[in-house]
Design a protein around this motif. Structure first.
Motif, PDB file in Angstrom:
ATOM      1  N   LEU A 183      40.395  30.213 -27.789  1.00 60.06           N
ATOM      2  CA  LEU A 183      39.729  29.615 -28.937  1.00 60.06           C
ATOM      3  C   LEU A 183      39.754  30.581 -30.119  1.00 60.06           C
ATOM      4  O   LEU A 183      40.011  31.776 -29.959  1.00 60.06           O
ATOM      5  N   GLU A 184      39.444  30.053 -31.283  1.00 57.81           N
ATOM      6  CA  GLU A 184      39.261  30.909 -32.454  1.00 57.81           C
ATOM      7  C   GLU A 184      37.811  31.385 -32.469  1.00 57.81           C
ATOM      8  O   GLU A 184      36.975  30.879 -33.212  1.00 57.81           O
ATOM      9  N   ILE A 185      37.511  32.365 -31.645  1.00 59.95           N
ATOM     10  CA  ILE A 185      36.119  32.785 -31.498  1.00 59.95           C
ATOM     11  C   ILE A 185      35.762  33.980 -32.382  1.00 59.95           C
ATOM     12  O   ILE A 185      34.599  34.377 -32.433  1.00 59.95           O
ATOM     13  N   GLU A 186      36.730  34.519 -33.094  1.00 62.02           N
ATOM     14  CA  GLU A 186      36.432  35.669 -33.948  1.00 62.02           C
ATOM     15  C   GLU A 186      35.273  35.416 -34.924  1.00 62.02           C
ATOM     16  O   GLU A 186      34.435  36.320 -35.121  1.00 62.02           O
ATOM     17  N   PRO A 187      35.186  34.224 -35.563  1.00 63.06           N
ATOM     18  CA  PRO A 187      34.056  34.001 -36.480  1.00 63.06           C
ATOM     19  C   PRO A 187      32.687  34.115 -35.808  1.00 63.06           C
ATOM     20  O   PRO A 187      31.687  34.398 -36.481  1.00 63.06           O
ATOM     21  N   MET A 188      32.639  33.899 -34.485  1.00 63.20           N
ATOM     22  CA  MET A 188      31.360  33.980 -33.782  1.00 63.20           C
ATOM     23  C   MET A 188      30.896  35.427 -33.573  1.00 63.20           C
ATOM     24  O   MET A 188      29.736  35.666 -33.265  1.00 63.20           O
ATOM     25  N   LEU A 189      31.808  36.371 -33.747  1.00 66.94           N
ATOM     26  CA  LEU A 189      31.486  37.754 -33.421  1.00 66.94           C
ATOM     27  C   LEU A 189      30.517  38.399 -34.406  1.00 66.94           C
ATOM     28  O   LEU A 189      29.962  39.461 -34.128  1.00 66.94           O
ATOM     29  N   ASP A 190      30.320  37.769 -35.564  1.00 70.61           N
ATOM     30  CA  ASP A 190      29.302  38.267 -36.491  1.00 70.61           C
ATOM     31  C   ASP A 190      28.291  37.169 -36.830  1.00 70.61           C
ATOM     32  O   ASP A 190      27.795  37.074 -37.951  1.00 70.61           O
ATOM     33  N   ALA A 191      27.980  36.360 -35.823  1.00 69.71           N
ATOM     34  CA  ALA A 191      27.056  35.241 -36.034  1.00 69.71           C
ATOM     35  C   ALA A 191      25.685  35.715 -36.496  1.00 69.71           C
ATOM     36  O   ALA A 191      24.958  34.971 -37.173  1.00 69.71           O
ATOM     37  N   GLU A 192      25.338  36.954 -36.161  1.00 64.95           N
ATOM     38  CA  GLU A 192      24.017  37.471 -36.563  1.00 64.95           C
ATOM     39  C   GLU A 192      23.788  37.349 -38.071  1.00 64.95           C
ATOM     40  O   GLU A 192      22.656  37.159 -38.523  1.00 64.95           O
ATOM     41  N   HIS A 193      24.863  37.456 -38.857  1.00 65.71           N
ATOM     42  CA  HIS A 193      24.730  37.389 -40.315  1.00 65.71           C
ATOM     43  C   HIS A 193      24.333  35.988 -40.799  1.00 65.71           C
ATOM     44  O   HIS A 193      23.972  35.825 -41.974  1.00 65.71           O
ATOM     45  N   SER A 194      24.436  34.998 -39.926  1.00 67.07           N
ATOM     46  CA  SER A 194      24.120  33.618 -40.323  1.00 67.07           C
ATOM     47  C   SER A 194      22.730  33.174 -39.874  1.00 67.07           C
ATOM     48  O   SER A 194      22.365  32.018 -40.050  1.00 67.07           O
ATOM     49  N   ARG A 195      21.976  34.080 -39.297  1.00 61.11           N
ATOM     50  CA  ARG A 195      20.668  33.699 -38.779  1.00 61.11           C
ATOM     51  C   ARG A 195      19.735  33.237 -39.891  1.00 61.11           C
ATOM     52  O   ARG A 195      19.708  33.803 -40.975  1.00 61.11           O
ATOM     53  N   GLY A 196      18.990  32.197 -39.573  1.00 58.22           N
ATOM     54  CA  GLY A 196      18.004  31.673 -40.503  1.00 58.22           C
ATOM     55  C   GLY A 196      18.469  30.473 -41.294  1.00 58.22           C
ATOM     56  O   GLY A 196      17.640  29.718 -41.823  1.00 58.22           O
ATOM     57  N   ARG A 197      19.782  30.266 -41.384  1.00 57.54           N
ATOM     58  CA  ARG A 197      20.287  29.166 -42.216  1.00 57.54           C
ATOM     59  C   ARG A 197      19.967  27.803 -41.617  1.00 57.54           C
ATOM     60  O   ARG A 197      19.539  26.887 -42.318  1.00 57.54           O
ATOM     61  N   LEU A 198      20.195  27.643 -40.309  1.00 55.77           N
ATOM     62  CA  LEU A 198      19.907  26.359 -39.677  1.00 55.77           C
ATOM     63  C   LEU A 198      18.402  26.092 -39.677  1.00 55.77           C
ATOM     64  O   LEU A 198      17.966  24.970 -39.944  1.00 55.77           O
ATOM     65  N   ARG A 199      17.624  27.102 -39.364  1.00 53.97           N
ATOM     66  CA  ARG A 199      16.168  26.926 -39.367  1.00 53.97           C
ATOM     67  C   ARG A 199      15.678  26.470 -40.742  1.00 53.97           C
ATOM     68  O   ARG A 199      14.814  25.587 -40.849  1.00 53.97           O
ATOM     69  N   ALA A 200      16.247  27.075 -41.794  1.00 48.59           N
ATOM     70  CA  ALA A 200      15.841  26.695 -43.150  1.00 48.59           C
ATOM     71  C   ALA A 200      16.217  25.244 -43.432  1.00 48.59           C
ATOM     72  O   ALA A 200      15.430  24.477 -44.001  1.00 48.59           O
ATOM     73  N   GLU A 201      17.413  24.853 -43.010  1.00 49.44           N
ATOM     74  CA  GLU A 201      17.871  23.475 -43.228  1.00 49.44           C
ATOM     75  C   GLU A 201      16.961  22.474 -42.535  1.00 49.44           C
ATOM     76  O   GLU A 201      16.647  21.402 -43.078  1.00 49.44           O
ATOM     77  N   LEU A 202      16.509  22.814 -41.327  1.00 53.17           N
ATOM     78  CA  LEU A 202      15.708  21.893 -40.527  1.00 53.17           C
ATOM     79  C   LEU A 202      14.211  22.048 -40.777  1.00 53.17           C
ATOM     80  O   LEU A 202      13.404  21.325 -40.178  1.00 53.17           O
ATOM     81  N   GLY A 203      13.836  22.988 -41.645  1.00 52.27           N
ATOM     82  CA  GLY A 203      12.420  23.216 -41.906  1.00 52.27           C
ATOM     83  C   GLY A 203      11.701  23.852 -40.747  1.00 52.27           C
ATOM     84  O   GLY A 203      10.519  23.612 -40.519  1.00 52.27           O
ATOM     85  N   LEU A 204      12.431  24.692 -39.990  1.00 54.03           N
ATOM     86  CA  LEU A 204      11.853  25.348 -38.815  1.00 54.03           C
ATOM     87  C   LEU A 204      11.777  26.853 -39.058  1.00 54.03           C
ATOM     88  O   LEU A 204      12.363  27.652 -38.326  1.00 54.03           O
ATOM     89  N   ASN A 205      11.079  27.242 -40.101  1.00 49.85           N
ATOM     90  CA  ASN A 205      11.060  28.646 -40.491  1.00 49.85           C
ATOM     91  C   ASN A 205       9.968  29.459 -39.805  1.00 49.85           C
ATOM     92  O   ASN A 205       9.812  30.640 -40.077  1.00 49.85           O
ATOM     93  N   GLY A 206       9.215  28.833 -38.918  1.00 51.06           N
ATOM     94  CA  GLY A 206       8.139  29.546 -38.235  1.00 51.06           C
ATOM     95  C   GLY A 206       8.663  30.440 -37.137  1.00 51.06           C
ATOM     96  O   GLY A 206       9.839  30.805 -37.078  1.00 51.06           O
ATOM     97  N   HIS A 207       7.779  30.797 -36.224  1.00 55.87           N
ATOM     98  CA  HIS A 207       8.138  31.724 -35.142  1.00 55.87           C
ATOM     99  C   HIS A 207       8.475  31.002 -33.846  1.00 55.87           C
ATOM    100  O   HIS A 207       8.628  31.633 -32.801  1.00 55.87           O
ATOM    101  N   GLY A 208       8.580  29.689 -33.884  1.00 47.90           N
ATOM    102  CA  GLY A 208       8.897  28.939 -32.679  1.00 47.90           C
ATOM    103  C   GLY A 208      10.300  29.226 -32.173  1.00 47.90           C
ATOM    104  O   GLY A 208      11.170  29.692 -32.914  1.00 47.90           O
ATOM    105  N   LYS A 209      10.516  28.947 -30.912  1.00 47.78           N
ATOM    106  CA  LYS A 209      11.817  29.170 -30.281  1.00 47.78           C
ATOM    107  C   LYS A 209      12.685  27.914 -30.409  1.00 47.78           C
ATOM    108  O   LYS A 209      12.186  26.786 -30.474  1.00 47.78           O
ATOM    109  N   LEU A 210      13.990  28.123 -30.390  1.00 49.09           N
ATOM    110  CA  LEU A 210      14.956  27.027 -30.450  1.00 49.09           C
ATOM    111  C   LEU A 210      15.847  27.067 -29.215  1.00 49.09           C
ATOM    112  O   LEU A 210      16.479  28.095 -28.920  1.00 49.09           O
ATOM    113  N   VAL A 211      15.930  25.947 -28.520  1.00 48.35           N
ATOM    114  CA  VAL A 211      16.812  25.793 -27.348  1.00 48.35           C
ATOM    115  C   VAL A 211      17.770  24.659 -27.650  1.00 48.35           C
ATOM    116  O   VAL A 211      17.357  23.587 -28.118  1.00 48.35           O
TER     117      VAL A 211
END
Length: 391
Positions: A183-211
């Motif tokens: 697979l083209e998995i190289e983009p996943m190797l720095d996924a840490e830099h994208s943290r918070g974007r999905l939570r912001a989109e979904l309005g889940l900016n609190g401390h809750g966990k996501l599964v």
């Protein structure tokens, strides 16, 4: 300069998933000084999603054989075989390589009728259990045994699958080679830099966990097990939200189940997403509840993104997830075991993080597209030398 080896690659359809990615990347990668490649495909179903954008991005222009579509019927299968035969006769490939069952049937029969020197088939998964009733399953196994005799080399995407294919009598072990999914998995190797974007989109900016679970909404993925586990996780960890990524024929049924389990406030259906790096980045645990699997793309991507996983120990999953090292494996059809694994990781972030980092090291470069192309090129050249087509 020696003649290039012409490869015709056939896949039933380019729906979202590992087989389509695999076929597209191989078609692009084996367009070089030694090989010329063409990709042939049928049409995707209405809720499957499509990988045609990936093909376009890589300069791959698939040729359509509509008869390769998903529906299985004797008349349609005959039409597909005749269409493939005509295409093969025109293109005169040295190698026909098929992916998925329908293309594997029509493509291999047509290739042998057209006297193609080399015929290869990849099993990305199999339907030898957990898909159909006993009579239909027995028929499909017998068909695959017949097709196996027409095939020069069978490719499995994992060692467990290789053993299963041999045990079902589809081909002798020496005719089956393991080539892991690429697979083209190289983009996943720095996924840490994208943290918070999905939570912001979904309005889940609190401390809750996501599964989350990333899979087609089809019976073999057993989303009902995930949802039953989610209800137990919610009771143990009330501040947890659940994301279902994917689409398919069971969506309405699963949405009703969410309501019945009173999970409506904590569960979201996201459909297919084109920003999977951002999705994985914000998931605290990635799960898979399947009853059968080939090589699970979602788990490979999740591990590349350094996400801990909890998955059922079926098919090729143990080839990807090392239990207690890169994630947790649980029995299939056991919501309590799945829930216990999820809760355990949510309550132990240190262990979850160590699984994620070990998982990243385990899948890259093992599951990279570069390694995939090199492995398949090596196999093709070996077969071509055996047939006197290459020095």
């Amino acid at each position: 300069m020696p003649e290039k080896l012409r490869v015709l690659r056939a896949i039933t359809r380019l729906n979202i998933g590992g087989p389509a990615i695999h076929a597209i990347l191989l078609t692009r990668g084996l367009q070089n000084e030694r090989f010329s490649s063409v990709l042939v495909t049928g049409l995707e179903g209405p809720h499957e999603g499509s990988m045609r954008d990936l093909a376009t991005r890589h300069g791959v222009r698939p040729r359509e054989v509509r008869e390769l579509g998903r529906e299985v019927s004797p008349l349609n299968d005959l039409r597909a075989t005749l269409a493939m035969y005509r295409l093969i006769r025109r293109g005169r490939p040295h190698i026909v390589h098929t992916h998925m069952a329908k293309a594997g049937t029509a493509g291999r029969i047509a290739a042998r009728l057209a006297r193609v020197p080399i015929v290869v088939h990849t099993f990305h998964g199999h339907t030898f259990h957990s898909y159909f009733g006993p009579l239909k399953t027995k028929l499909f196994i017998q068909i695959e045994r017949t097709l196996g005799k027409m095939t020069d080399r069978v490719i499995a995407v994992g060692d467990v699958q290789r053993s299963e294919i041999a045990q079902y009598g589809v081909a002798p072990l020496e005719k089956i080679v393991t080539i892991p999914l690429g697979l083209e998995i190289e983009p996943m190797l720095d996924a840490e830099h994208s943290r918070g974007r999905l939570r912001a989109e979904l309005g889940l900016n609190g401390h809750g966990k996501l599964v989350g679970i990333v899979a087609r909404l089809v019976p073999i993925k057993a989303h009902e097990v995930f949802l039953e586990a989610a209800a137990r996780v919610r009771d143990a960890e009330p501040d947890t939200s659940f994301l279902i990524v994917g689409d398919g024929e069971r969506r309405a049924e699963l949405e009703a189940m969410v309501r019945d389990l009173d999970l409506g406030r904590s569960t979201r259906f996201l459909g297919w997403r084109g920003d999977m790096r951002e999705v994985y980045a914000d998931l605290d645990v990635v799960t898979l509840s399947s009853n059968n699997e080939g090589s699970p793309v979602a788990l490979i991507e999740a591990l590349a993104a350094a996400r801990p996983v909890v998955a059922t120990s079926v098919g090729g999953v143990p080839n990807v997830v090392a239990d207690g090292q890169t994630g947790l494996l649980v029995p299939p059809r056991d919501p309590q075991a799945l829930a216990d694994g999820i809760v355990g990781l949510l309550r132990d972030p240190g262990r979850a993080a160590s699984y994620g980092q070990a998982g990243r090291a385990s899948v890259f470069p093992r599951h990279s597209s570069t390694r995939l192309v090199q492995d398949v090129e090596r196999l093709y050249l070996e077969l071509a030398r055996q047939k006197g087509l290459a020095a």
